[in-house]
Design a protein around this motif. Structure first.
Motif, PDB file in Angstrom:
ATOM      1  N   MET A 169      49.495  42.882  26.519  1.00  0.00           N
ATOM      2  CA  MET A 169      48.526  43.698  27.267  1.00  0.00           C
ATOM      3  C   MET A 169      48.525  45.120  26.728  1.00  0.00           C
ATOM      4  N   ASP A 174      43.406  41.071  30.828  1.00  0.00           N
ATOM      5  CA  ASP A 174      43.716  41.361  29.432  1.00  0.00           C
ATOM      6  C   ASP A 174      42.649  42.237  28.793  1.00  0.00           C
ATOM      7  N   GLU A 193      44.769  33.867  35.068  1.00  0.00           N
ATOM      8  CA  GLU A 193      45.496  34.728  34.141  1.00  0.00           C
ATOM      9  C   GLU A 193      46.993  34.718  34.415  1.00  0.00           C
ATOM     10  N   ARG A 217      48.212  31.701  32.672  1.00  0.00           N
ATOM     11  CA  ARG A 217      48.125  31.796  31.218  1.00  0.00           C
ATOM     12  C   ARG A 217      48.980  32.903  30.631  1.00  0.00           C
ATOM     13  N   SER A 218      49.080  34.012  31.350  1.00  0.00           N
ATOM     14  CA  SER A 218      49.701  35.211  30.775  1.00  0.00           C
ATOM     15  C   SER A 218      51.023  35.542  31.456  1.00  0.00           C
ATOM     16  N   GLU A 256      52.683  38.195  31.104  1.00  0.00           N
ATOM     17  CA  GLU A 256      52.625  39.595  31.511  1.00  0.00           C
ATOM     18  C   GLU A 256      51.928  39.731  32.868  1.00  0.00           C
TER      19      GLU A 256
END
Length: 217
Positions: free
Chosen positions: A1, A47, A124, A127-128, A130
């Motif tokens: 990010m 993102d 998100e 998936r992420s 962060e």
């Protein structure tokens, strides 16, 4: 990010005399956090969310954001935490009453308003790593409030001594998240939801009274 460095110079958007009423710094911070949640609610991914876009939406200079938040993760943590409002403060007199208050706090009009934003963030978070960390940092203080209620209940004997606190947190919070965002079971009435949920969980979590011995008064 996206990572950001601190900048000490502000832009012309923040110059001028302070307006009456709420302090300028507080107004700017609220405008920035509102801009984040608005952009996310409009479908902007975390993102791809840029500081330039947030600044433009909030009507401030980028330096104003840089001065308050060290990076985008910190800004997102505060934005998610702000969606949920101030931390609730249990009265501390009854585990049942405190849990009902905490569940009700998670189903107020604020949650209805920001449910769409949270729903947009969910993919998100899967998936992420962060973004998952951002969300965890934002909700952990709320989990700790509920942990303290459950720990107190064990100490006072209201709850069973072998209660799995973390699993109980999940059982209390999971249905509320599902109902808030997905209306997962429309047959569950909104009226009395908090009381019904807490009472269902306490049927398994409450301490069991020892049966009286035969002939005992």
């Amino acid at each position: 990010m996206e990572r950001m460095t601190t900048v000490s110079v502000d832009s012309g958007a923040d110059q001028g005399r302070k307006a009456p009423g709420r302090p300028r710094d507080a107004r700017a911070a609220e405008a920035i956090l509102d801009a984040v949640t608005t952009l996310l609610g409009e479908g902007q991914s975390a993102d791809s969310l840029s500081i330039e876009a947030v600044a433009a939406k909030a009507g401030v200079g980028k330096a104003t954001i840089y001065r308050r938040w060290a990076n985008k993760e910190a800004l997102l943590i505060d934005a998610v935490a702000r969606m949920k409002g101030p931390l609730p403060v249990p009265a501390g007199e009854s585990v049942r009453d405190d849990l009902i208050m905490l569940v009700s706090h998670g189903r107020n009009r604020r949650m209805e308003r920001y449910g769409k934003v949270t729903a947009c963030l969910m993919p998100e978070m899967v998936r992420s790593p962060e973004m998952h960390a951002v969300y965890q940092a934002a909700i952990e203080p709320r989990r700790e409030v509920m942990r303290q209620v459950l720990r107190r209940g064990i100490e006072t004997g209201e709850l069973r001594a072998d209660l799995d606190i973390e699993l109980t947190l999940l059982m209390i919070s999971g249905p509320t998240v599902a109902q808030n965002m997905l209306h997962w079971n429309p047959r569950v009435p909104i009226e009395g939801y908090a009381e019904a949920l807490v009472d269902a969980i306490l049927r398994g979590a409450a301490a069991v009274s020892e049966p009286s011995a035969p002939g005992a008064p």
